[in-house]
Design a protein around this motif. Sequence first.
Motif, PDB file in Angstrom:
ATOM      1  N   PHE A 201       0.843  -1.204   0.000  1.00  0.00           N
ATOM      2  CA  PHE A 201       0.000   0.000   0.000  1.00  0.00           C
ATOM      3  C   PHE A 201       0.873   1.247   0.000  1.00  0.00           C
ATOM      4  CE2 PHE A 201      -2.693  -3.112   2.249  1.00  0.00           C
ATOM      5  CZ  PHE A 201      -3.856  -3.010   1.509  1.00  0.00           C
ATOM      6  N   TYR A 202       0.273   2.360  -0.416  1.00  0.00           N
ATOM      7  CA  TYR A 202       0.941   3.667  -0.400  1.00  0.00           C
ATOM      8  C   TYR A 202       2.199   3.656  -1.291  1.00  0.00           C
ATOM      9  CZ  TYR A 202      -2.138   4.039   3.659  1.00  0.00           C
ATOM     10  OH  TYR A 202      -3.225   4.017   4.487  1.00  0.00           O
ATOM     11  N   GLY A 203       3.227   4.383  -0.917  1.00  0.00           N
ATOM     12  CA  GLY A 203       4.458   4.416  -1.717  1.00  0.00           C
ATOM     13  C   GLY A 203       4.335   5.340  -2.927  1.00  0.00           C
ATOM     14  N   TRP A 204       5.245   5.114  -3.901  1.00  0.00           N
ATOM     15  CA  TRP A 204       5.283   5.974  -5.087  1.00  0.00           C
ATOM     16  C   TRP A 204       5.722   5.156  -6.298  1.00  0.00           C
ATOM     17  CZ3 TRP A 204      10.324   7.026  -7.169  1.00  0.00           C
ATOM     18  CH2 TRP A 204      11.358   6.505  -6.389  1.00  0.00           C
ATOM     19  N   VAL A 205       5.525   5.745  -7.491  1.00  0.00           N
ATOM     20  CA  VAL A 205       5.805   5.004  -8.722  1.00  0.00           C
ATOM     21  C   VAL A 205       7.074   5.528  -9.377  1.00  0.00           C
ATOM     22  CG1 VAL A 205       4.912   4.354 -10.993  1.00  0.00           C
ATOM     23  CG2 VAL A 205       3.342   4.656  -9.064  1.00  0.00           C
ATOM     24  N   ASN A 206       7.988   4.633  -9.667  1.00  0.00           N
ATOM     25  CA  ASN A 206       9.246   4.988 -10.311  1.00  0.00           C
ATOM     26  C   ASN A 206       9.230   4.472 -11.751  1.00  0.00           C
ATOM     27  OD1 ASN A 206      11.833   5.705 -10.847  1.00  0.00           O
ATOM     28  ND2 ASN A 206      12.796   4.155  -9.527  1.00  0.00           N
ATOM     29  N   LYS A 207       9.316   5.411 -12.717  1.00  0.00           N
ATOM     30  CA  LYS A 207       9.366   5.001 -14.135  1.00  0.00           C
ATOM     31  C   LYS A 207      10.737   5.308 -14.678  1.00  0.00           C
ATOM     32  CE  LYS A 207       4.546   5.598 -15.431  1.00  0.00           C
ATOM     33  NZ  LYS A 207       3.547   6.133 -16.321  1.00  0.00           N
ATOM     34  N   TYR A 208      11.359   4.332 -15.287  1.00  0.00           N
ATOM     35  CA  TYR A 208      12.677   4.585 -15.871  1.00  0.00           C
ATOM     36  C   TYR A 208      12.930   3.620 -17.031  1.00  0.00           C
ATOM     37  CZ  TYR A 208      13.998   0.526 -13.041  1.00  0.00           C
ATOM     38  OH  TYR A 208      14.044  -0.727 -12.487  1.00  0.00           O
ATOM     39  N   LEU A 397      -3.931   3.942  -9.877  1.00  0.00           N
ATOM     40  CA  LEU A 397      -4.610   5.121 -10.429  1.00  0.00           C
ATOM     41  C   LEU A 397      -4.101   5.411 -11.837  1.00  0.00           C
ATOM     42  CD1 LEU A 397      -6.755   7.240  -9.814  1.00  0.00           C
ATOM     43  CD2 LEU A 397      -4.899   8.796  -9.202  1.00  0.00           C
ATOM     44  N   GLN A 398      -2.793   5.290 -12.027  1.00  0.00           N
ATOM     45  CA  GLN A 398      -2.248   5.496 -13.386  1.00  0.00           C
ATOM     46  C   GLN A 398      -2.871   4.516 -14.370  1.00  0.00           C
ATOM     47  OE1 GLN A 398       1.971   4.915 -12.866  1.00  0.00           O
ATOM     48  NE2 GLN A 398       2.340   7.045 -12.179  1.00  0.00           N
ATOM     49  N   ILE A 399      -2.976   3.284 -13.945  1.00  0.00           N
ATOM     50  CA  ILE A 399      -3.533   2.261 -14.851  1.00  0.00           C
ATOM     51  C   ILE A 399      -4.996   2.560 -15.157  1.00  0.00           C
ATOM     52  CG2 ILE A 399      -4.077  -0.209 -15.065  1.00  0.00           C
ATOM     53  CD1 ILE A 399      -1.488  -0.787 -13.497  1.00  0.00           C
ATOM     54  N   ILE A 400      -5.735   2.991 -14.139  1.00  0.00           N
ATOM     55  CA  ILE A 400      -7.148   3.341 -14.361  1.00  0.00           C
ATOM     56  C   ILE A 400      -7.248   4.473 -15.392  1.00  0.00           C
ATOM     57  CG2 ILE A 400      -9.214   4.368 -13.290  1.00  0.00           C
ATOM     58  CD1 ILE A 400      -8.392   2.864 -10.675  1.00  0.00           C
ATOM     59  N   TYR A 401      -6.393   5.475 -15.248  1.00  0.00           N
ATOM     60  CA  TYR A 401      -6.411   6.580 -16.211  1.00  0.00           C
ATOM     61  C   TYR A 401      -6.077   6.091 -17.617  1.00  0.00           C
ATOM     62  CZ  TYR A 401      -7.492  10.682 -13.391  1.00  0.00           C
ATOM     63  OH  TYR A 401      -8.158  11.621 -12.658  1.00  0.00           O
ATOM     64  N   GLU A 402      -5.136   5.177 -17.714  1.00  0.00           N
ATOM     65  CA  GLU A 402      -4.751   4.660 -19.029  1.00  0.00           C
ATOM     66  C   GLU A 402      -5.906   3.841 -19.649  1.00  0.00           C
ATOM     67  OE1 GLU A 402      -2.084   5.501 -20.687  1.00  0.00           O
ATOM     68  OE2 GLU A 402      -2.602   4.214 -22.421  1.00  0.00           O
ATOM     69  N   ILE A 403      -6.545   3.017 -18.822  1.00  0.00           N
ATOM     70  CA  ILE A 403      -7.704   2.242 -19.299  1.00  0.00           C
ATOM     71  C   ILE A 403      -8.764   3.209 -19.818  1.00  0.00           C
ATOM     72  CG2 ILE A 403      -9.641   0.759 -18.579  1.00  0.00           C
ATOM     73  CD1 ILE A 403      -7.703  -0.496 -16.478  1.00  0.00           C
ATOM     74  N   ASN A 404      -9.000   4.264 -19.040  1.00  0.00           N
ATOM     75  CA  ASN A 404     -10.034   5.236 -19.401  1.00  0.00           C
ATOM     76  C   ASN A 404      -9.683   5.950 -20.706  1.00  0.00           C
ATOM     77  OD1 ASN A 404     -12.517   6.465 -18.776  1.00  0.00           O
ATOM     78  ND2 ASN A 404     -11.461   8.305 -18.031  1.00  0.00           N
ATOM     79  N   LEU A 405      -8.428   6.346 -20.835  1.00  0.00           N
ATOM     80  CA  LEU A 405      -7.989   7.056 -22.037  1.00  0.00           C
ATOM     81  C   LEU A 405      -8.227   6.210 -23.281  1.00  0.00           C
ATOM     82  CD1 LEU A 405      -6.506   9.524 -23.249  1.00  0.00           C
ATOM     83  CD2 LEU A 405      -4.376   8.245 -22.976  1.00  0.00           C
ATOM     84  N   GLN A 406      -7.766   4.956 -23.211  1.00  0.00           N
ATOM     85  CA  GLN A 406      -7.918   4.073 -24.363  1.00  0.00           C
ATOM     86  C   GLN A 406      -9.387   3.831 -24.684  1.00  0.00           C
ATOM     87  OE1 GLN A 406      -5.260   1.405 -25.443  1.00  0.00           O
ATOM     88  NE2 GLN A 406      -3.566   2.462 -24.431  1.00  0.00           N
ATOM     89  N   PHE A 407     -10.173   3.675 -23.629  1.00  0.00           N
ATOM     90  CA  PHE A 407     -11.604   3.435 -23.835  1.00  0.00           C
ATOM     91  C   PHE A 407     -12.250   4.654 -24.492  1.00  0.00           C
ATOM     92  CE2 PHE A 407     -15.912   4.061 -22.013  1.00  0.00           C
ATOM     93  CZ  PHE A 407     -16.561   3.068 -22.726  1.00  0.00           C
TER      94      PHE A 407
END
Length: 841
Positions: A201-208, A397-407
């Motif tokens: 739970f919680y934490g942060w997302v690291n993209k690299y 949340l990022q994944i939900i936004y991506e699902i929504n965008l594509q939809f």
Amino acid sequence: VESSIPEHMREAWKKFSPKGFTTKDEFESEAVKHIETTLARSLFNCDELAAYSGTALAFRDRLIIDWNKTQQRQSFADQKRLYYLSLEFLMGRALDNAMLNVGLKNVAKDGLADLGFRIEDIIAQEHDAALGNGGLGRLAACFLDSMATLNYAAWGYGLRYRYGIFKQEIQDGYQVEIPDYWLDFNPWEFPRHDVSVDVQFYGWVNKYTNDEGKQIVSWQDGEIVTATAYDVPVPGYGTPTVNNLRLWSSKASSGEFDFAKFNSGEYESAVADEQRAETISAVLYPNDNLERGKELRLKQQYFWCAASLHDIVRRFKKSKRKWSEFSDQVAIQLNDTHPTLAIVELQRILVDMEGLGWDEAWTIVTSTFGYTNHTVLPEALEKWSVPLIQNLLPRHLQIIYEINLQFLQSVEKRFPKDRDLLGRVSIIEESQPKMVRMAYLAIIGSHKVNGVAELHSDLIKTTIFKDFVKVYGPDKFTNVTNGITPRRWLHQANPRLSELIASKIGSYEFLKDLTLLNKLEPFVDDKEFKKEWAEIKYANKVRLAQHIQTTKGYSVNPKALFDIQVKRIHEYKRQQLNIFGVIHRYMAIKSMSPEERKKLVPRVSVFGGKAAPGYWMAKTIIHLINKVGEVVNKDPDVGDLLKVVFLEDYNVSKAEIIVPASDISEHISTAGTEASGTSNMKFVLNGGMIIGTLDGANIEITREIGEQNIFLFGNLSEDVEDLRHHHFYGDYKVNPELVKVFDCIKKGTFGDEGAFGALISGIVEHGDYYLVSDDFNSYCQTQDLIDEAYKDQDAWVTKSITSVARMGFFTSDRCINEYADTIWNIEPLDVAEEKEVRART
Ligand code: GL4
């Protein structure tokens, strides 16, 4: 594989592997062994609870042998499995069910008698497993029973709450909630300390970008809570299949218990962390048809979805198949939107952890999930605030936004420039704060969406999900009308009726094929049969009257008409309509001459059900029922003509006593509000009549049993909207008979009239949202018709038998077969061989 016994040593193993008892002596030996060794008791201190425990442990051993074999058989068969994700499983008691399902209840009865006990007393020692609120949770339990009985390879996944639904007491006419700590002694679960999942739970997302130039997304830090599996065996009826219900329990992860804190003397704070982790699975949220957006609830949902998904994926990976075959092996059904995060979690596992491409992963996800909607009530539709999810589950949340965008992009392509449509179907509601609409996410992430009765499935297509029908076409939406298991709700709850039916149609096969009940119809004119039928109903009423005597301390006449409404207390279910009708009847009795009173049919009005602790209006309804009871029950003018009973702490095991004892039961929700209802089915299956609105499954029950066998009243769902409008903008007047009822309350007839003000003003001043006034006349007239019909007992029994004969459709077996064929695409396992082996040994 390393942990299995080498080939050449398996003979010894097999020689000693337990076979399970089948005879009375073997049962007694097992039970006594458990009482004396497992429980360390003796024949000098064995009370009923100890006898229950010994019996339960003996049956548990027996189930576990079949459970093990079932799991081996299912692994070996390597067919597609179904996983049923539900936050609620309202299982009730397990012992009686286990005894009946393995066909050894008589053996246990005789064995217990030898040991000095009555089987009913022993069964009654068990604490209900009450991990659910009402219909939705009980449906999940009926489904597990059917899936095992029909030999489907199917698992349930849920949470192991330390506290189930609260116990209800009534003090001074008010509901009081008592915690339900039920795990003191629970022989029906197996802790699997070796099966656990760490949930973050919680934490942060690291993209690299890594050295190979690949985009890596990693979710870092935060806190880890460990999910430990507890397995509950689910036996099928008359089959060797014993399926699994896996419940997750939360505890601080071993890495998490802060030894640094501990060693530096901050013992208390280290223990506090531990307790915080355990809080996640501590308590069932006690709301039915209501969502309140609490962070701990969201934590529960993710904890359970993550643990279940990782468990499922781990099992799939053992098979060494390609990811593209995932949905050939796995079907997951979402029981309402509570497990919607499972969709996001599977996408995260596939993309972030397994390295699949987004589209490839999304194809797998959407062909795996199915979503069942259980309500159209707006206050029950789940929405989670974006900031809450952002904080707790940043990657999701990022994944939900991506699902929504594509939809939304795909919608835009098909309906260019329809901006309104895009806003309406967006997973994100553009409010302050922004909200995630879980039902929309569930629809977009599933291949099928179903409602739970015909009317309900039509309503979701024309109201709350209308725009999605436009986007996807109508075929994504389907109906699977609910059902109930006849094993618990006929055979177990009403053994005498089950026996009488079996004697007429030649066997107990109807318990596995409920349509065979139609063989009863030729006997509707058989005098002897009708007499026995009526006698059984009467005996069941006597049993309920005894229960009322012991729990409430007063007697009711079992010859009176028993009129029962038991279910969660909710304005839409309209217990207020019922109690207003009771007051109306009371006033009528008071104004009658003794001669007129003699012509009346005596009635016992029984109510039962819990109100959500924060649902003030529902609690007011409970209060009114109890206060009316206090006055009516001691009024000498009334005597036996009317009694009003509120049964405390309605639950599954009480339902097993109440349901078989009804003459008439009430299913009187405002049309269009009760998605299905399932107690309506239970009551009719036990030979009771129904008074009901054209709502939920009442409509299909009417179609099956015939209009002449049900008492329908009230407005239709298609007229509800106009009526509500009229309340505000038309020349609206409250029904004059109902006004008299209100005047009676306001006079203080039932004590402090102020206590009930809101109930009245909701109807008189605030628009009567649930149409109590509109339906009042028709309700009372129909109750009068029921009195008249009840006077002709012979015709009444004919209706009763005819109805039961036509109830075959409402078994949960039919329901599960429909899900299997049209949504899950799974086949039952062949157990014929195993059955033969068992028959030979
Ligand atoms: C419910 C419905 O209210 C009820 O009509 C239905 O029978 C049940 C099972 O489908 O689901 N929905 C919610 S929320 N609670 C329920 O009991």
